[in-house]
Design a protein around this motif. Structure first.
Motif, PDB file in Angstrom:
ATOM      1  N   ALA A  85       7.055 -16.341   0.925  1.00  0.00           N
ATOM      2  CA  ALA A  85       6.366 -16.889   2.596  1.00  0.00           C
ATOM      3  C   ALA A  85       5.175 -15.862   2.384  1.00  0.00           C
ATOM      4  O   ALA A  85       5.417 -14.787   2.062  1.00  0.00           O
ATOM      5  CB  ALA A  85       7.152 -16.454   3.925  1.00  0.00           C
ATOM      6  N   ASN A  86       3.690 -15.922   2.658  1.00  0.00           N
ATOM      7  CA  ASN A  86       2.554 -15.746   2.965  1.00  0.00           C
ATOM      8  C   ASN A  86       2.593 -15.250   1.327  1.00  0.00           C
ATOM      9  O   ASN A  86       0.933 -14.199   1.243  1.00  0.00           O
ATOM     10  CB  ASN A  86       3.455 -14.191   3.268  1.00  0.00           C
ATOM     11  N   ALA A  87       2.945 -16.328   0.459  1.00  0.00           N
ATOM     12  CA  ALA A  87       2.216 -15.531  -0.596  1.00  0.00           C
ATOM     13  C   ALA A  87       1.596 -17.621  -0.575  1.00  0.00           C
ATOM     14  O   ALA A  87       1.424 -18.604  -1.133  1.00  0.00           O
ATOM     15  CB  ALA A  87       3.173 -16.209  -2.659  1.00  0.00           C
ATOM     16  N   ASP A  88       0.296 -17.378  -0.131  1.00  0.00           N
ATOM     17  CA  ASP A  88      -0.746 -18.674   0.222  1.00  0.00           C
ATOM     18  C   ASP A  88      -1.814 -19.367  -0.576  1.00  0.00           C
ATOM     19  O   ASP A  88      -2.127 -20.268  -0.299  1.00  0.00           O
ATOM     20  CB  ASP A  88      -1.426 -18.437   1.483  1.00  0.00           C
ATOM     21  N   LEU A  89      -2.784 -17.743  -0.628  1.00  0.00           N
ATOM     22  CA  LEU A  89      -3.525 -17.857  -1.859  1.00  0.00           C
ATOM     23  C   LEU A  89      -3.207 -17.537  -2.880  1.00  0.00           C
ATOM     24  O   LEU A  89      -2.468 -16.937  -3.355  1.00  0.00           O
ATOM     25  CB  LEU A  89      -4.689 -17.268  -1.056  1.00  0.00           C
ATOM     26  N   PRO A  90      -3.843 -17.547  -4.397  1.00  0.00           N
ATOM     27  CA  PRO A  90      -3.795 -17.540  -5.516  1.00  0.00           C
ATOM     28  C   PRO A  90      -4.168 -16.349  -5.942  1.00  0.00           C
ATOM     29  O   PRO A  90      -3.122 -15.737  -6.594  1.00  0.00           O
ATOM     30  CB  PRO A  90      -4.493 -18.154  -6.264  1.00  0.00           C
ATOM     31  N   ILE A  91      -4.337 -15.972  -4.907  1.00  0.00           N
ATOM     32  CA  ILE A  91      -4.451 -13.897  -5.578  1.00  0.00           C
ATOM     33  C   ILE A  91      -3.441 -13.300  -4.639  1.00  0.00           C
ATOM     34  O   ILE A  91      -3.077 -11.908  -5.418  1.00  0.00           O
ATOM     35  CB  ILE A  91      -6.358 -13.124  -4.685  1.00  0.00           C
ATOM     36  N   GLU A  92      -2.823 -13.778  -3.579  1.00  0.00           N
ATOM     37  CA  GLU A  92      -1.779 -13.105  -3.243  1.00  0.00           C
ATOM     38  C   GLU A  92      -0.486 -13.480  -4.423  1.00  0.00           C
ATOM     39  O   GLU A  92       0.514 -12.540  -4.069  1.00  0.00           O
ATOM     40  CB  GLU A  92      -1.260 -13.710  -2.170  1.00  0.00           C
ATOM     41  N   GLU A  93      -0.202 -14.776  -5.060  1.00  0.00           N
ATOM     42  CA  GLU A  93       0.298 -15.312  -6.088  1.00  0.00           C
ATOM     43  C   GLU A  93       1.010 -14.207  -6.645  1.00  0.00           C
ATOM     44  O   GLU A  93       1.141 -14.019  -7.947  1.00  0.00           O
ATOM     45  CB  GLU A  93       0.647 -16.890  -6.640  1.00  0.00           C
ATOM     46  N   GLN A  94      -0.819 -13.701  -7.294  1.00  0.00           N
ATOM     47  CA  GLN A  94      -1.320 -13.019  -8.103  1.00  0.00           C
ATOM     48  C   GLN A  94      -0.554 -11.749  -7.908  1.00  0.00           C
ATOM     49  O   GLN A  94       0.892 -10.917  -9.193  1.00  0.00           O
ATOM     50  CB  GLN A  94      -2.550 -13.178  -9.083  1.00  0.00           C
ATOM     51  N   GLN A  95      -0.723 -11.408  -6.793  1.00  0.00           N
ATOM     52  CA  GLN A  95      -0.805  -9.588  -6.758  1.00  0.00           C
ATOM     53  C   GLN A  95       1.087  -9.153  -6.242  1.00  0.00           C
ATOM     54  O   GLN A  95       1.296  -8.636  -7.147  1.00  0.00           O
ATOM     55  CB  GLN A  95      -1.178  -9.317  -5.020  1.00  0.00           C
ATOM     56  N   LEU A  96       1.592 -10.309  -6.272  1.00  0.00           N
ATOM     57  CA  LEU A  96       3.435 -10.206  -6.127  1.00  0.00           C
ATOM     58  C   LEU A  96       3.478 -10.736  -7.043  1.00  0.00           C
ATOM     59  O   LEU A  96       4.221  -9.861  -7.329  1.00  0.00           O
ATOM     60  CB  LEU A  96       3.392 -11.572  -4.894  1.00  0.00           C
ATOM     61  N   HIS A  97       3.452 -11.502  -8.058  1.00  0.00           N
ATOM     62  CA  HIS A  97       3.214 -11.477  -9.483  1.00  0.00           C
ATOM     63  C   HIS A  97       3.665 -10.457 -10.520  1.00  0.00           C
ATOM     64  O   HIS A  97       4.423  -9.723 -10.399  1.00  0.00           O
ATOM     65  CB  HIS A  97       2.966 -12.807  -9.608  1.00  0.00           C
ATOM     66  N   GLU A  98       2.740  -9.625  -9.816  1.00  0.00           N
ATOM     67  CA  GLU A  98       1.845  -8.318 -10.544  1.00  0.00           C
ATOM     68  C   GLU A  98       3.374  -7.407  -9.977  1.00  0.00           C
ATOM     69  O   GLU A  98       3.900  -6.348 -10.376  1.00  0.00           O
ATOM     70  CB  GLU A  98       0.778  -7.312 -10.463  1.00  0.00           C
ATOM     71  N   ALA A  99       3.207  -6.711  -8.778  1.00  0.00           N
ATOM     72  CA  ALA A  99       4.147  -6.543  -7.991  1.00  0.00           C
ATOM     73  C   ALA A  99       6.315  -6.529  -8.103  1.00  0.00           C
ATOM     74  O   ALA A  99       6.754  -5.570  -8.985  1.00  0.00           O
ATOM     75  CB  ALA A  99       4.762  -6.875  -6.499  1.00  0.00           C
ATOM     76  N   ILE A 100       6.226  -7.669  -8.589  1.00  0.00           N
ATOM     77  CA  ILE A 100       7.614  -7.620  -8.783  1.00  0.00           C
ATOM     78  C   ILE A 100       7.906  -7.874 -10.796  1.00  0.00           C
ATOM     79  O   ILE A 100       9.338  -7.633 -10.651  1.00  0.00           O
ATOM     80  CB  ILE A 100       7.988  -9.624  -8.345  1.00  0.00           C
ATOM     81  N   SER A 101       7.011  -8.247 -11.746  1.00  0.00           N
ATOM     82  CA  SER A 101       7.091  -8.633 -12.902  1.00  0.00           C
ATOM     83  C   SER A 101       6.957  -6.391 -12.976  1.00  0.00           C
ATOM     84  O   SER A 101       7.594  -5.537 -14.343  1.00  0.00           O
ATOM     85  CB  SER A 101       5.705  -8.634 -13.583  1.00  0.00           C
ATOM     86  N   GLY A 102       6.767  -5.781 -11.914  1.00  0.00           N
ATOM     87  CA  GLY A 102       6.119  -4.505 -12.291  1.00  0.00           C
ATOM     88  C   GLY A 102       8.020  -3.758 -12.365  1.00  0.00           C
ATOM     89  O   GLY A 102       8.335  -2.648 -12.629  1.00  0.00           O
ATOM     90  N   HIS A 103       8.393  -4.481 -11.754  1.00  0.00           N
ATOM     91  CA  HIS A 103      10.048  -3.650 -11.611  1.00  0.00           C
ATOM     92  C   HIS A 103      11.105  -3.798 -12.202  1.00  0.00           C
ATOM     93  O   HIS A 103      12.059  -3.418 -12.572  1.00  0.00           O
ATOM     94  CB  HIS A 103      10.728  -4.624 -10.685  1.00  0.00           C
TER      95      HIS A 103
END
Length: 339
Positions: A85-103
């Motif tokens: 939820a709240n991954a509504d815009l492409p930039i939000e998906e990118q930021q969340l992808h980077e955060a998850i990949s970082g773990h």
């Protein structure tokens, strides 16, 4: 299983506004471990903090599956499939992808809006439209060639209307105005009062404002709204009618954008408001779909949305159909129900 072992499979994450579900799924579709946490709201906490809050849940999954901690930083599993939820815009998906990949939880990761998880849970492949009507409302559509239909879904700022939160707020607005004479009489005020054991809607509003009642309970007003509609209250029925129109309108526009009105296409309905299968809402919106998109095949998904994230993960791994069936069988309510 050995300490710090790599587990072939998928870490599936479904993060909603009010709760987050995780599942560790083997490559053969076996559900190995599950965990639940609180709401996921990166728009308030920031993406890094929101994702970091998932780490204890991932550790819990690892313990349940007999896989120890990873002091060397090796991935827990092959792939992280996160429907958020709240991954509504492409930039939000990118930021969340980077955060998850970082773990480093998986050798690879994919992030999508949680509505895509609902769509996958209710279909057998990349064809269909999904409308989620839970705390809020959103819609996505997908064709096999990869074309999508999407909305910003940022609430009232981007034209959204309804969902459990929106319906509750609208019901309160009408109930309060009925109490003080600014609006027509409605059963909503006394029924909201009775639900919370107070004198009426304004008494509930005051108690919530003063912190005597948790604001999180506002969503309960949506259930009162349907009860008032069942009792024949015109104000409640108008709100339910508008919600049905909004859901059907989103689905029809998505089908139109994707040139899918001329063939049978699943329209997957989910989220708490739709999964509760209220006849006043479902009968209304399915009648609207029958009129405006007669080949659409509405179906309600009541399975946990994390199922969709896990299925998308198995898709990524190229798992065979037996794995997909085994995964669905791990969730007793996994199969969509005709609306």
């Amino acid at each position: 299983m050995s300490h710090s072992a790599h587990l072939p499979g998928v870490l599936a994450i479904d993060a909603g506004n009010s709760k987050t579900d995780l599942a560790l799924v083997g490559a053969d579709g076996t559900v190995l471990a599950t965990a639940r946490g609180g709401g996921f709201q990166p728009q308030h906490t920031g993406p890094e903090a929101a994702v970091a809050a998932l780490a204890p849940l991932v550790d819990d999954l690892a313990r349940q599956a007999g896989v120890g901690p990873r002091p060397d930083g090796r991935p827990l599993t092959d792939h992280v499939s996160a429907c958020l939820a709240n991954a509504d815009l492409p930039i939000e998906e990118q930021q969340l992808h980077e955060a998850i990949s970082g773990h480093g939880w998986g050798a690879s990761a994919h992030v999508a809006n949680d509505t895509f998880g609902l769509l996958r849970a209710g279909t057998d492949g990349p064809l269909g439209v999904a409308v989620v009507c839970g705390a809020g409302i959103n819609c996505v559509g997908l064709r096999p060639d990869g074309r999508t239909a999407r909305w910003p879904a940022l609430g009232q700022l981007t034209g959204d209307w309804g969902g459990g939160g929106g319906l509750a707020a609208e019901a309160m607005w009408h109930a309060a105005r009925a109490e003080d004479g600014r609006g027509p009489a409605t059963l909503l005020s006394p029924m909201i009062g009775a639900h919370f054991r107070l004198a009426g809607a304004n008494a509930f509003a005051e108690a919530m404002h003063l912190g005597r009642i948790d604001r999180a309970r506002l969503h309960e007003v949506a259930r009162v709204l349907f009860a008032a509609g069942t009792a024949g209250d015109p104000v409640a029925l108008d709100l339910i009618d508008r919600q049905a129109d909004e859901v059907a309108r989103l689905a029809v526009i998505a089908l139109t954008r994707l040139d899918l009105l001329d063939r049978p296409v699943p329209v997957v309905l989910g989220g708490g408001v739709l999964a509760s299968r209220q006849p006043l809402l479902l009968d209304n919106l399915t009648a609207r779909l029958a009129a405006d998109a007669p080949l659409a095949e509405p179906r309600v998904v009541v399975a946990p949305p994390v199922l969709g994230a896990a299925l998308l993960g198995l898709d990524h791994l190229g798992a065979d159909p037996a794995a997909h069936r085994r995964l669905r069988d791990g969730y007793p309510t996994a199969h969509a129900i005709a609306a």
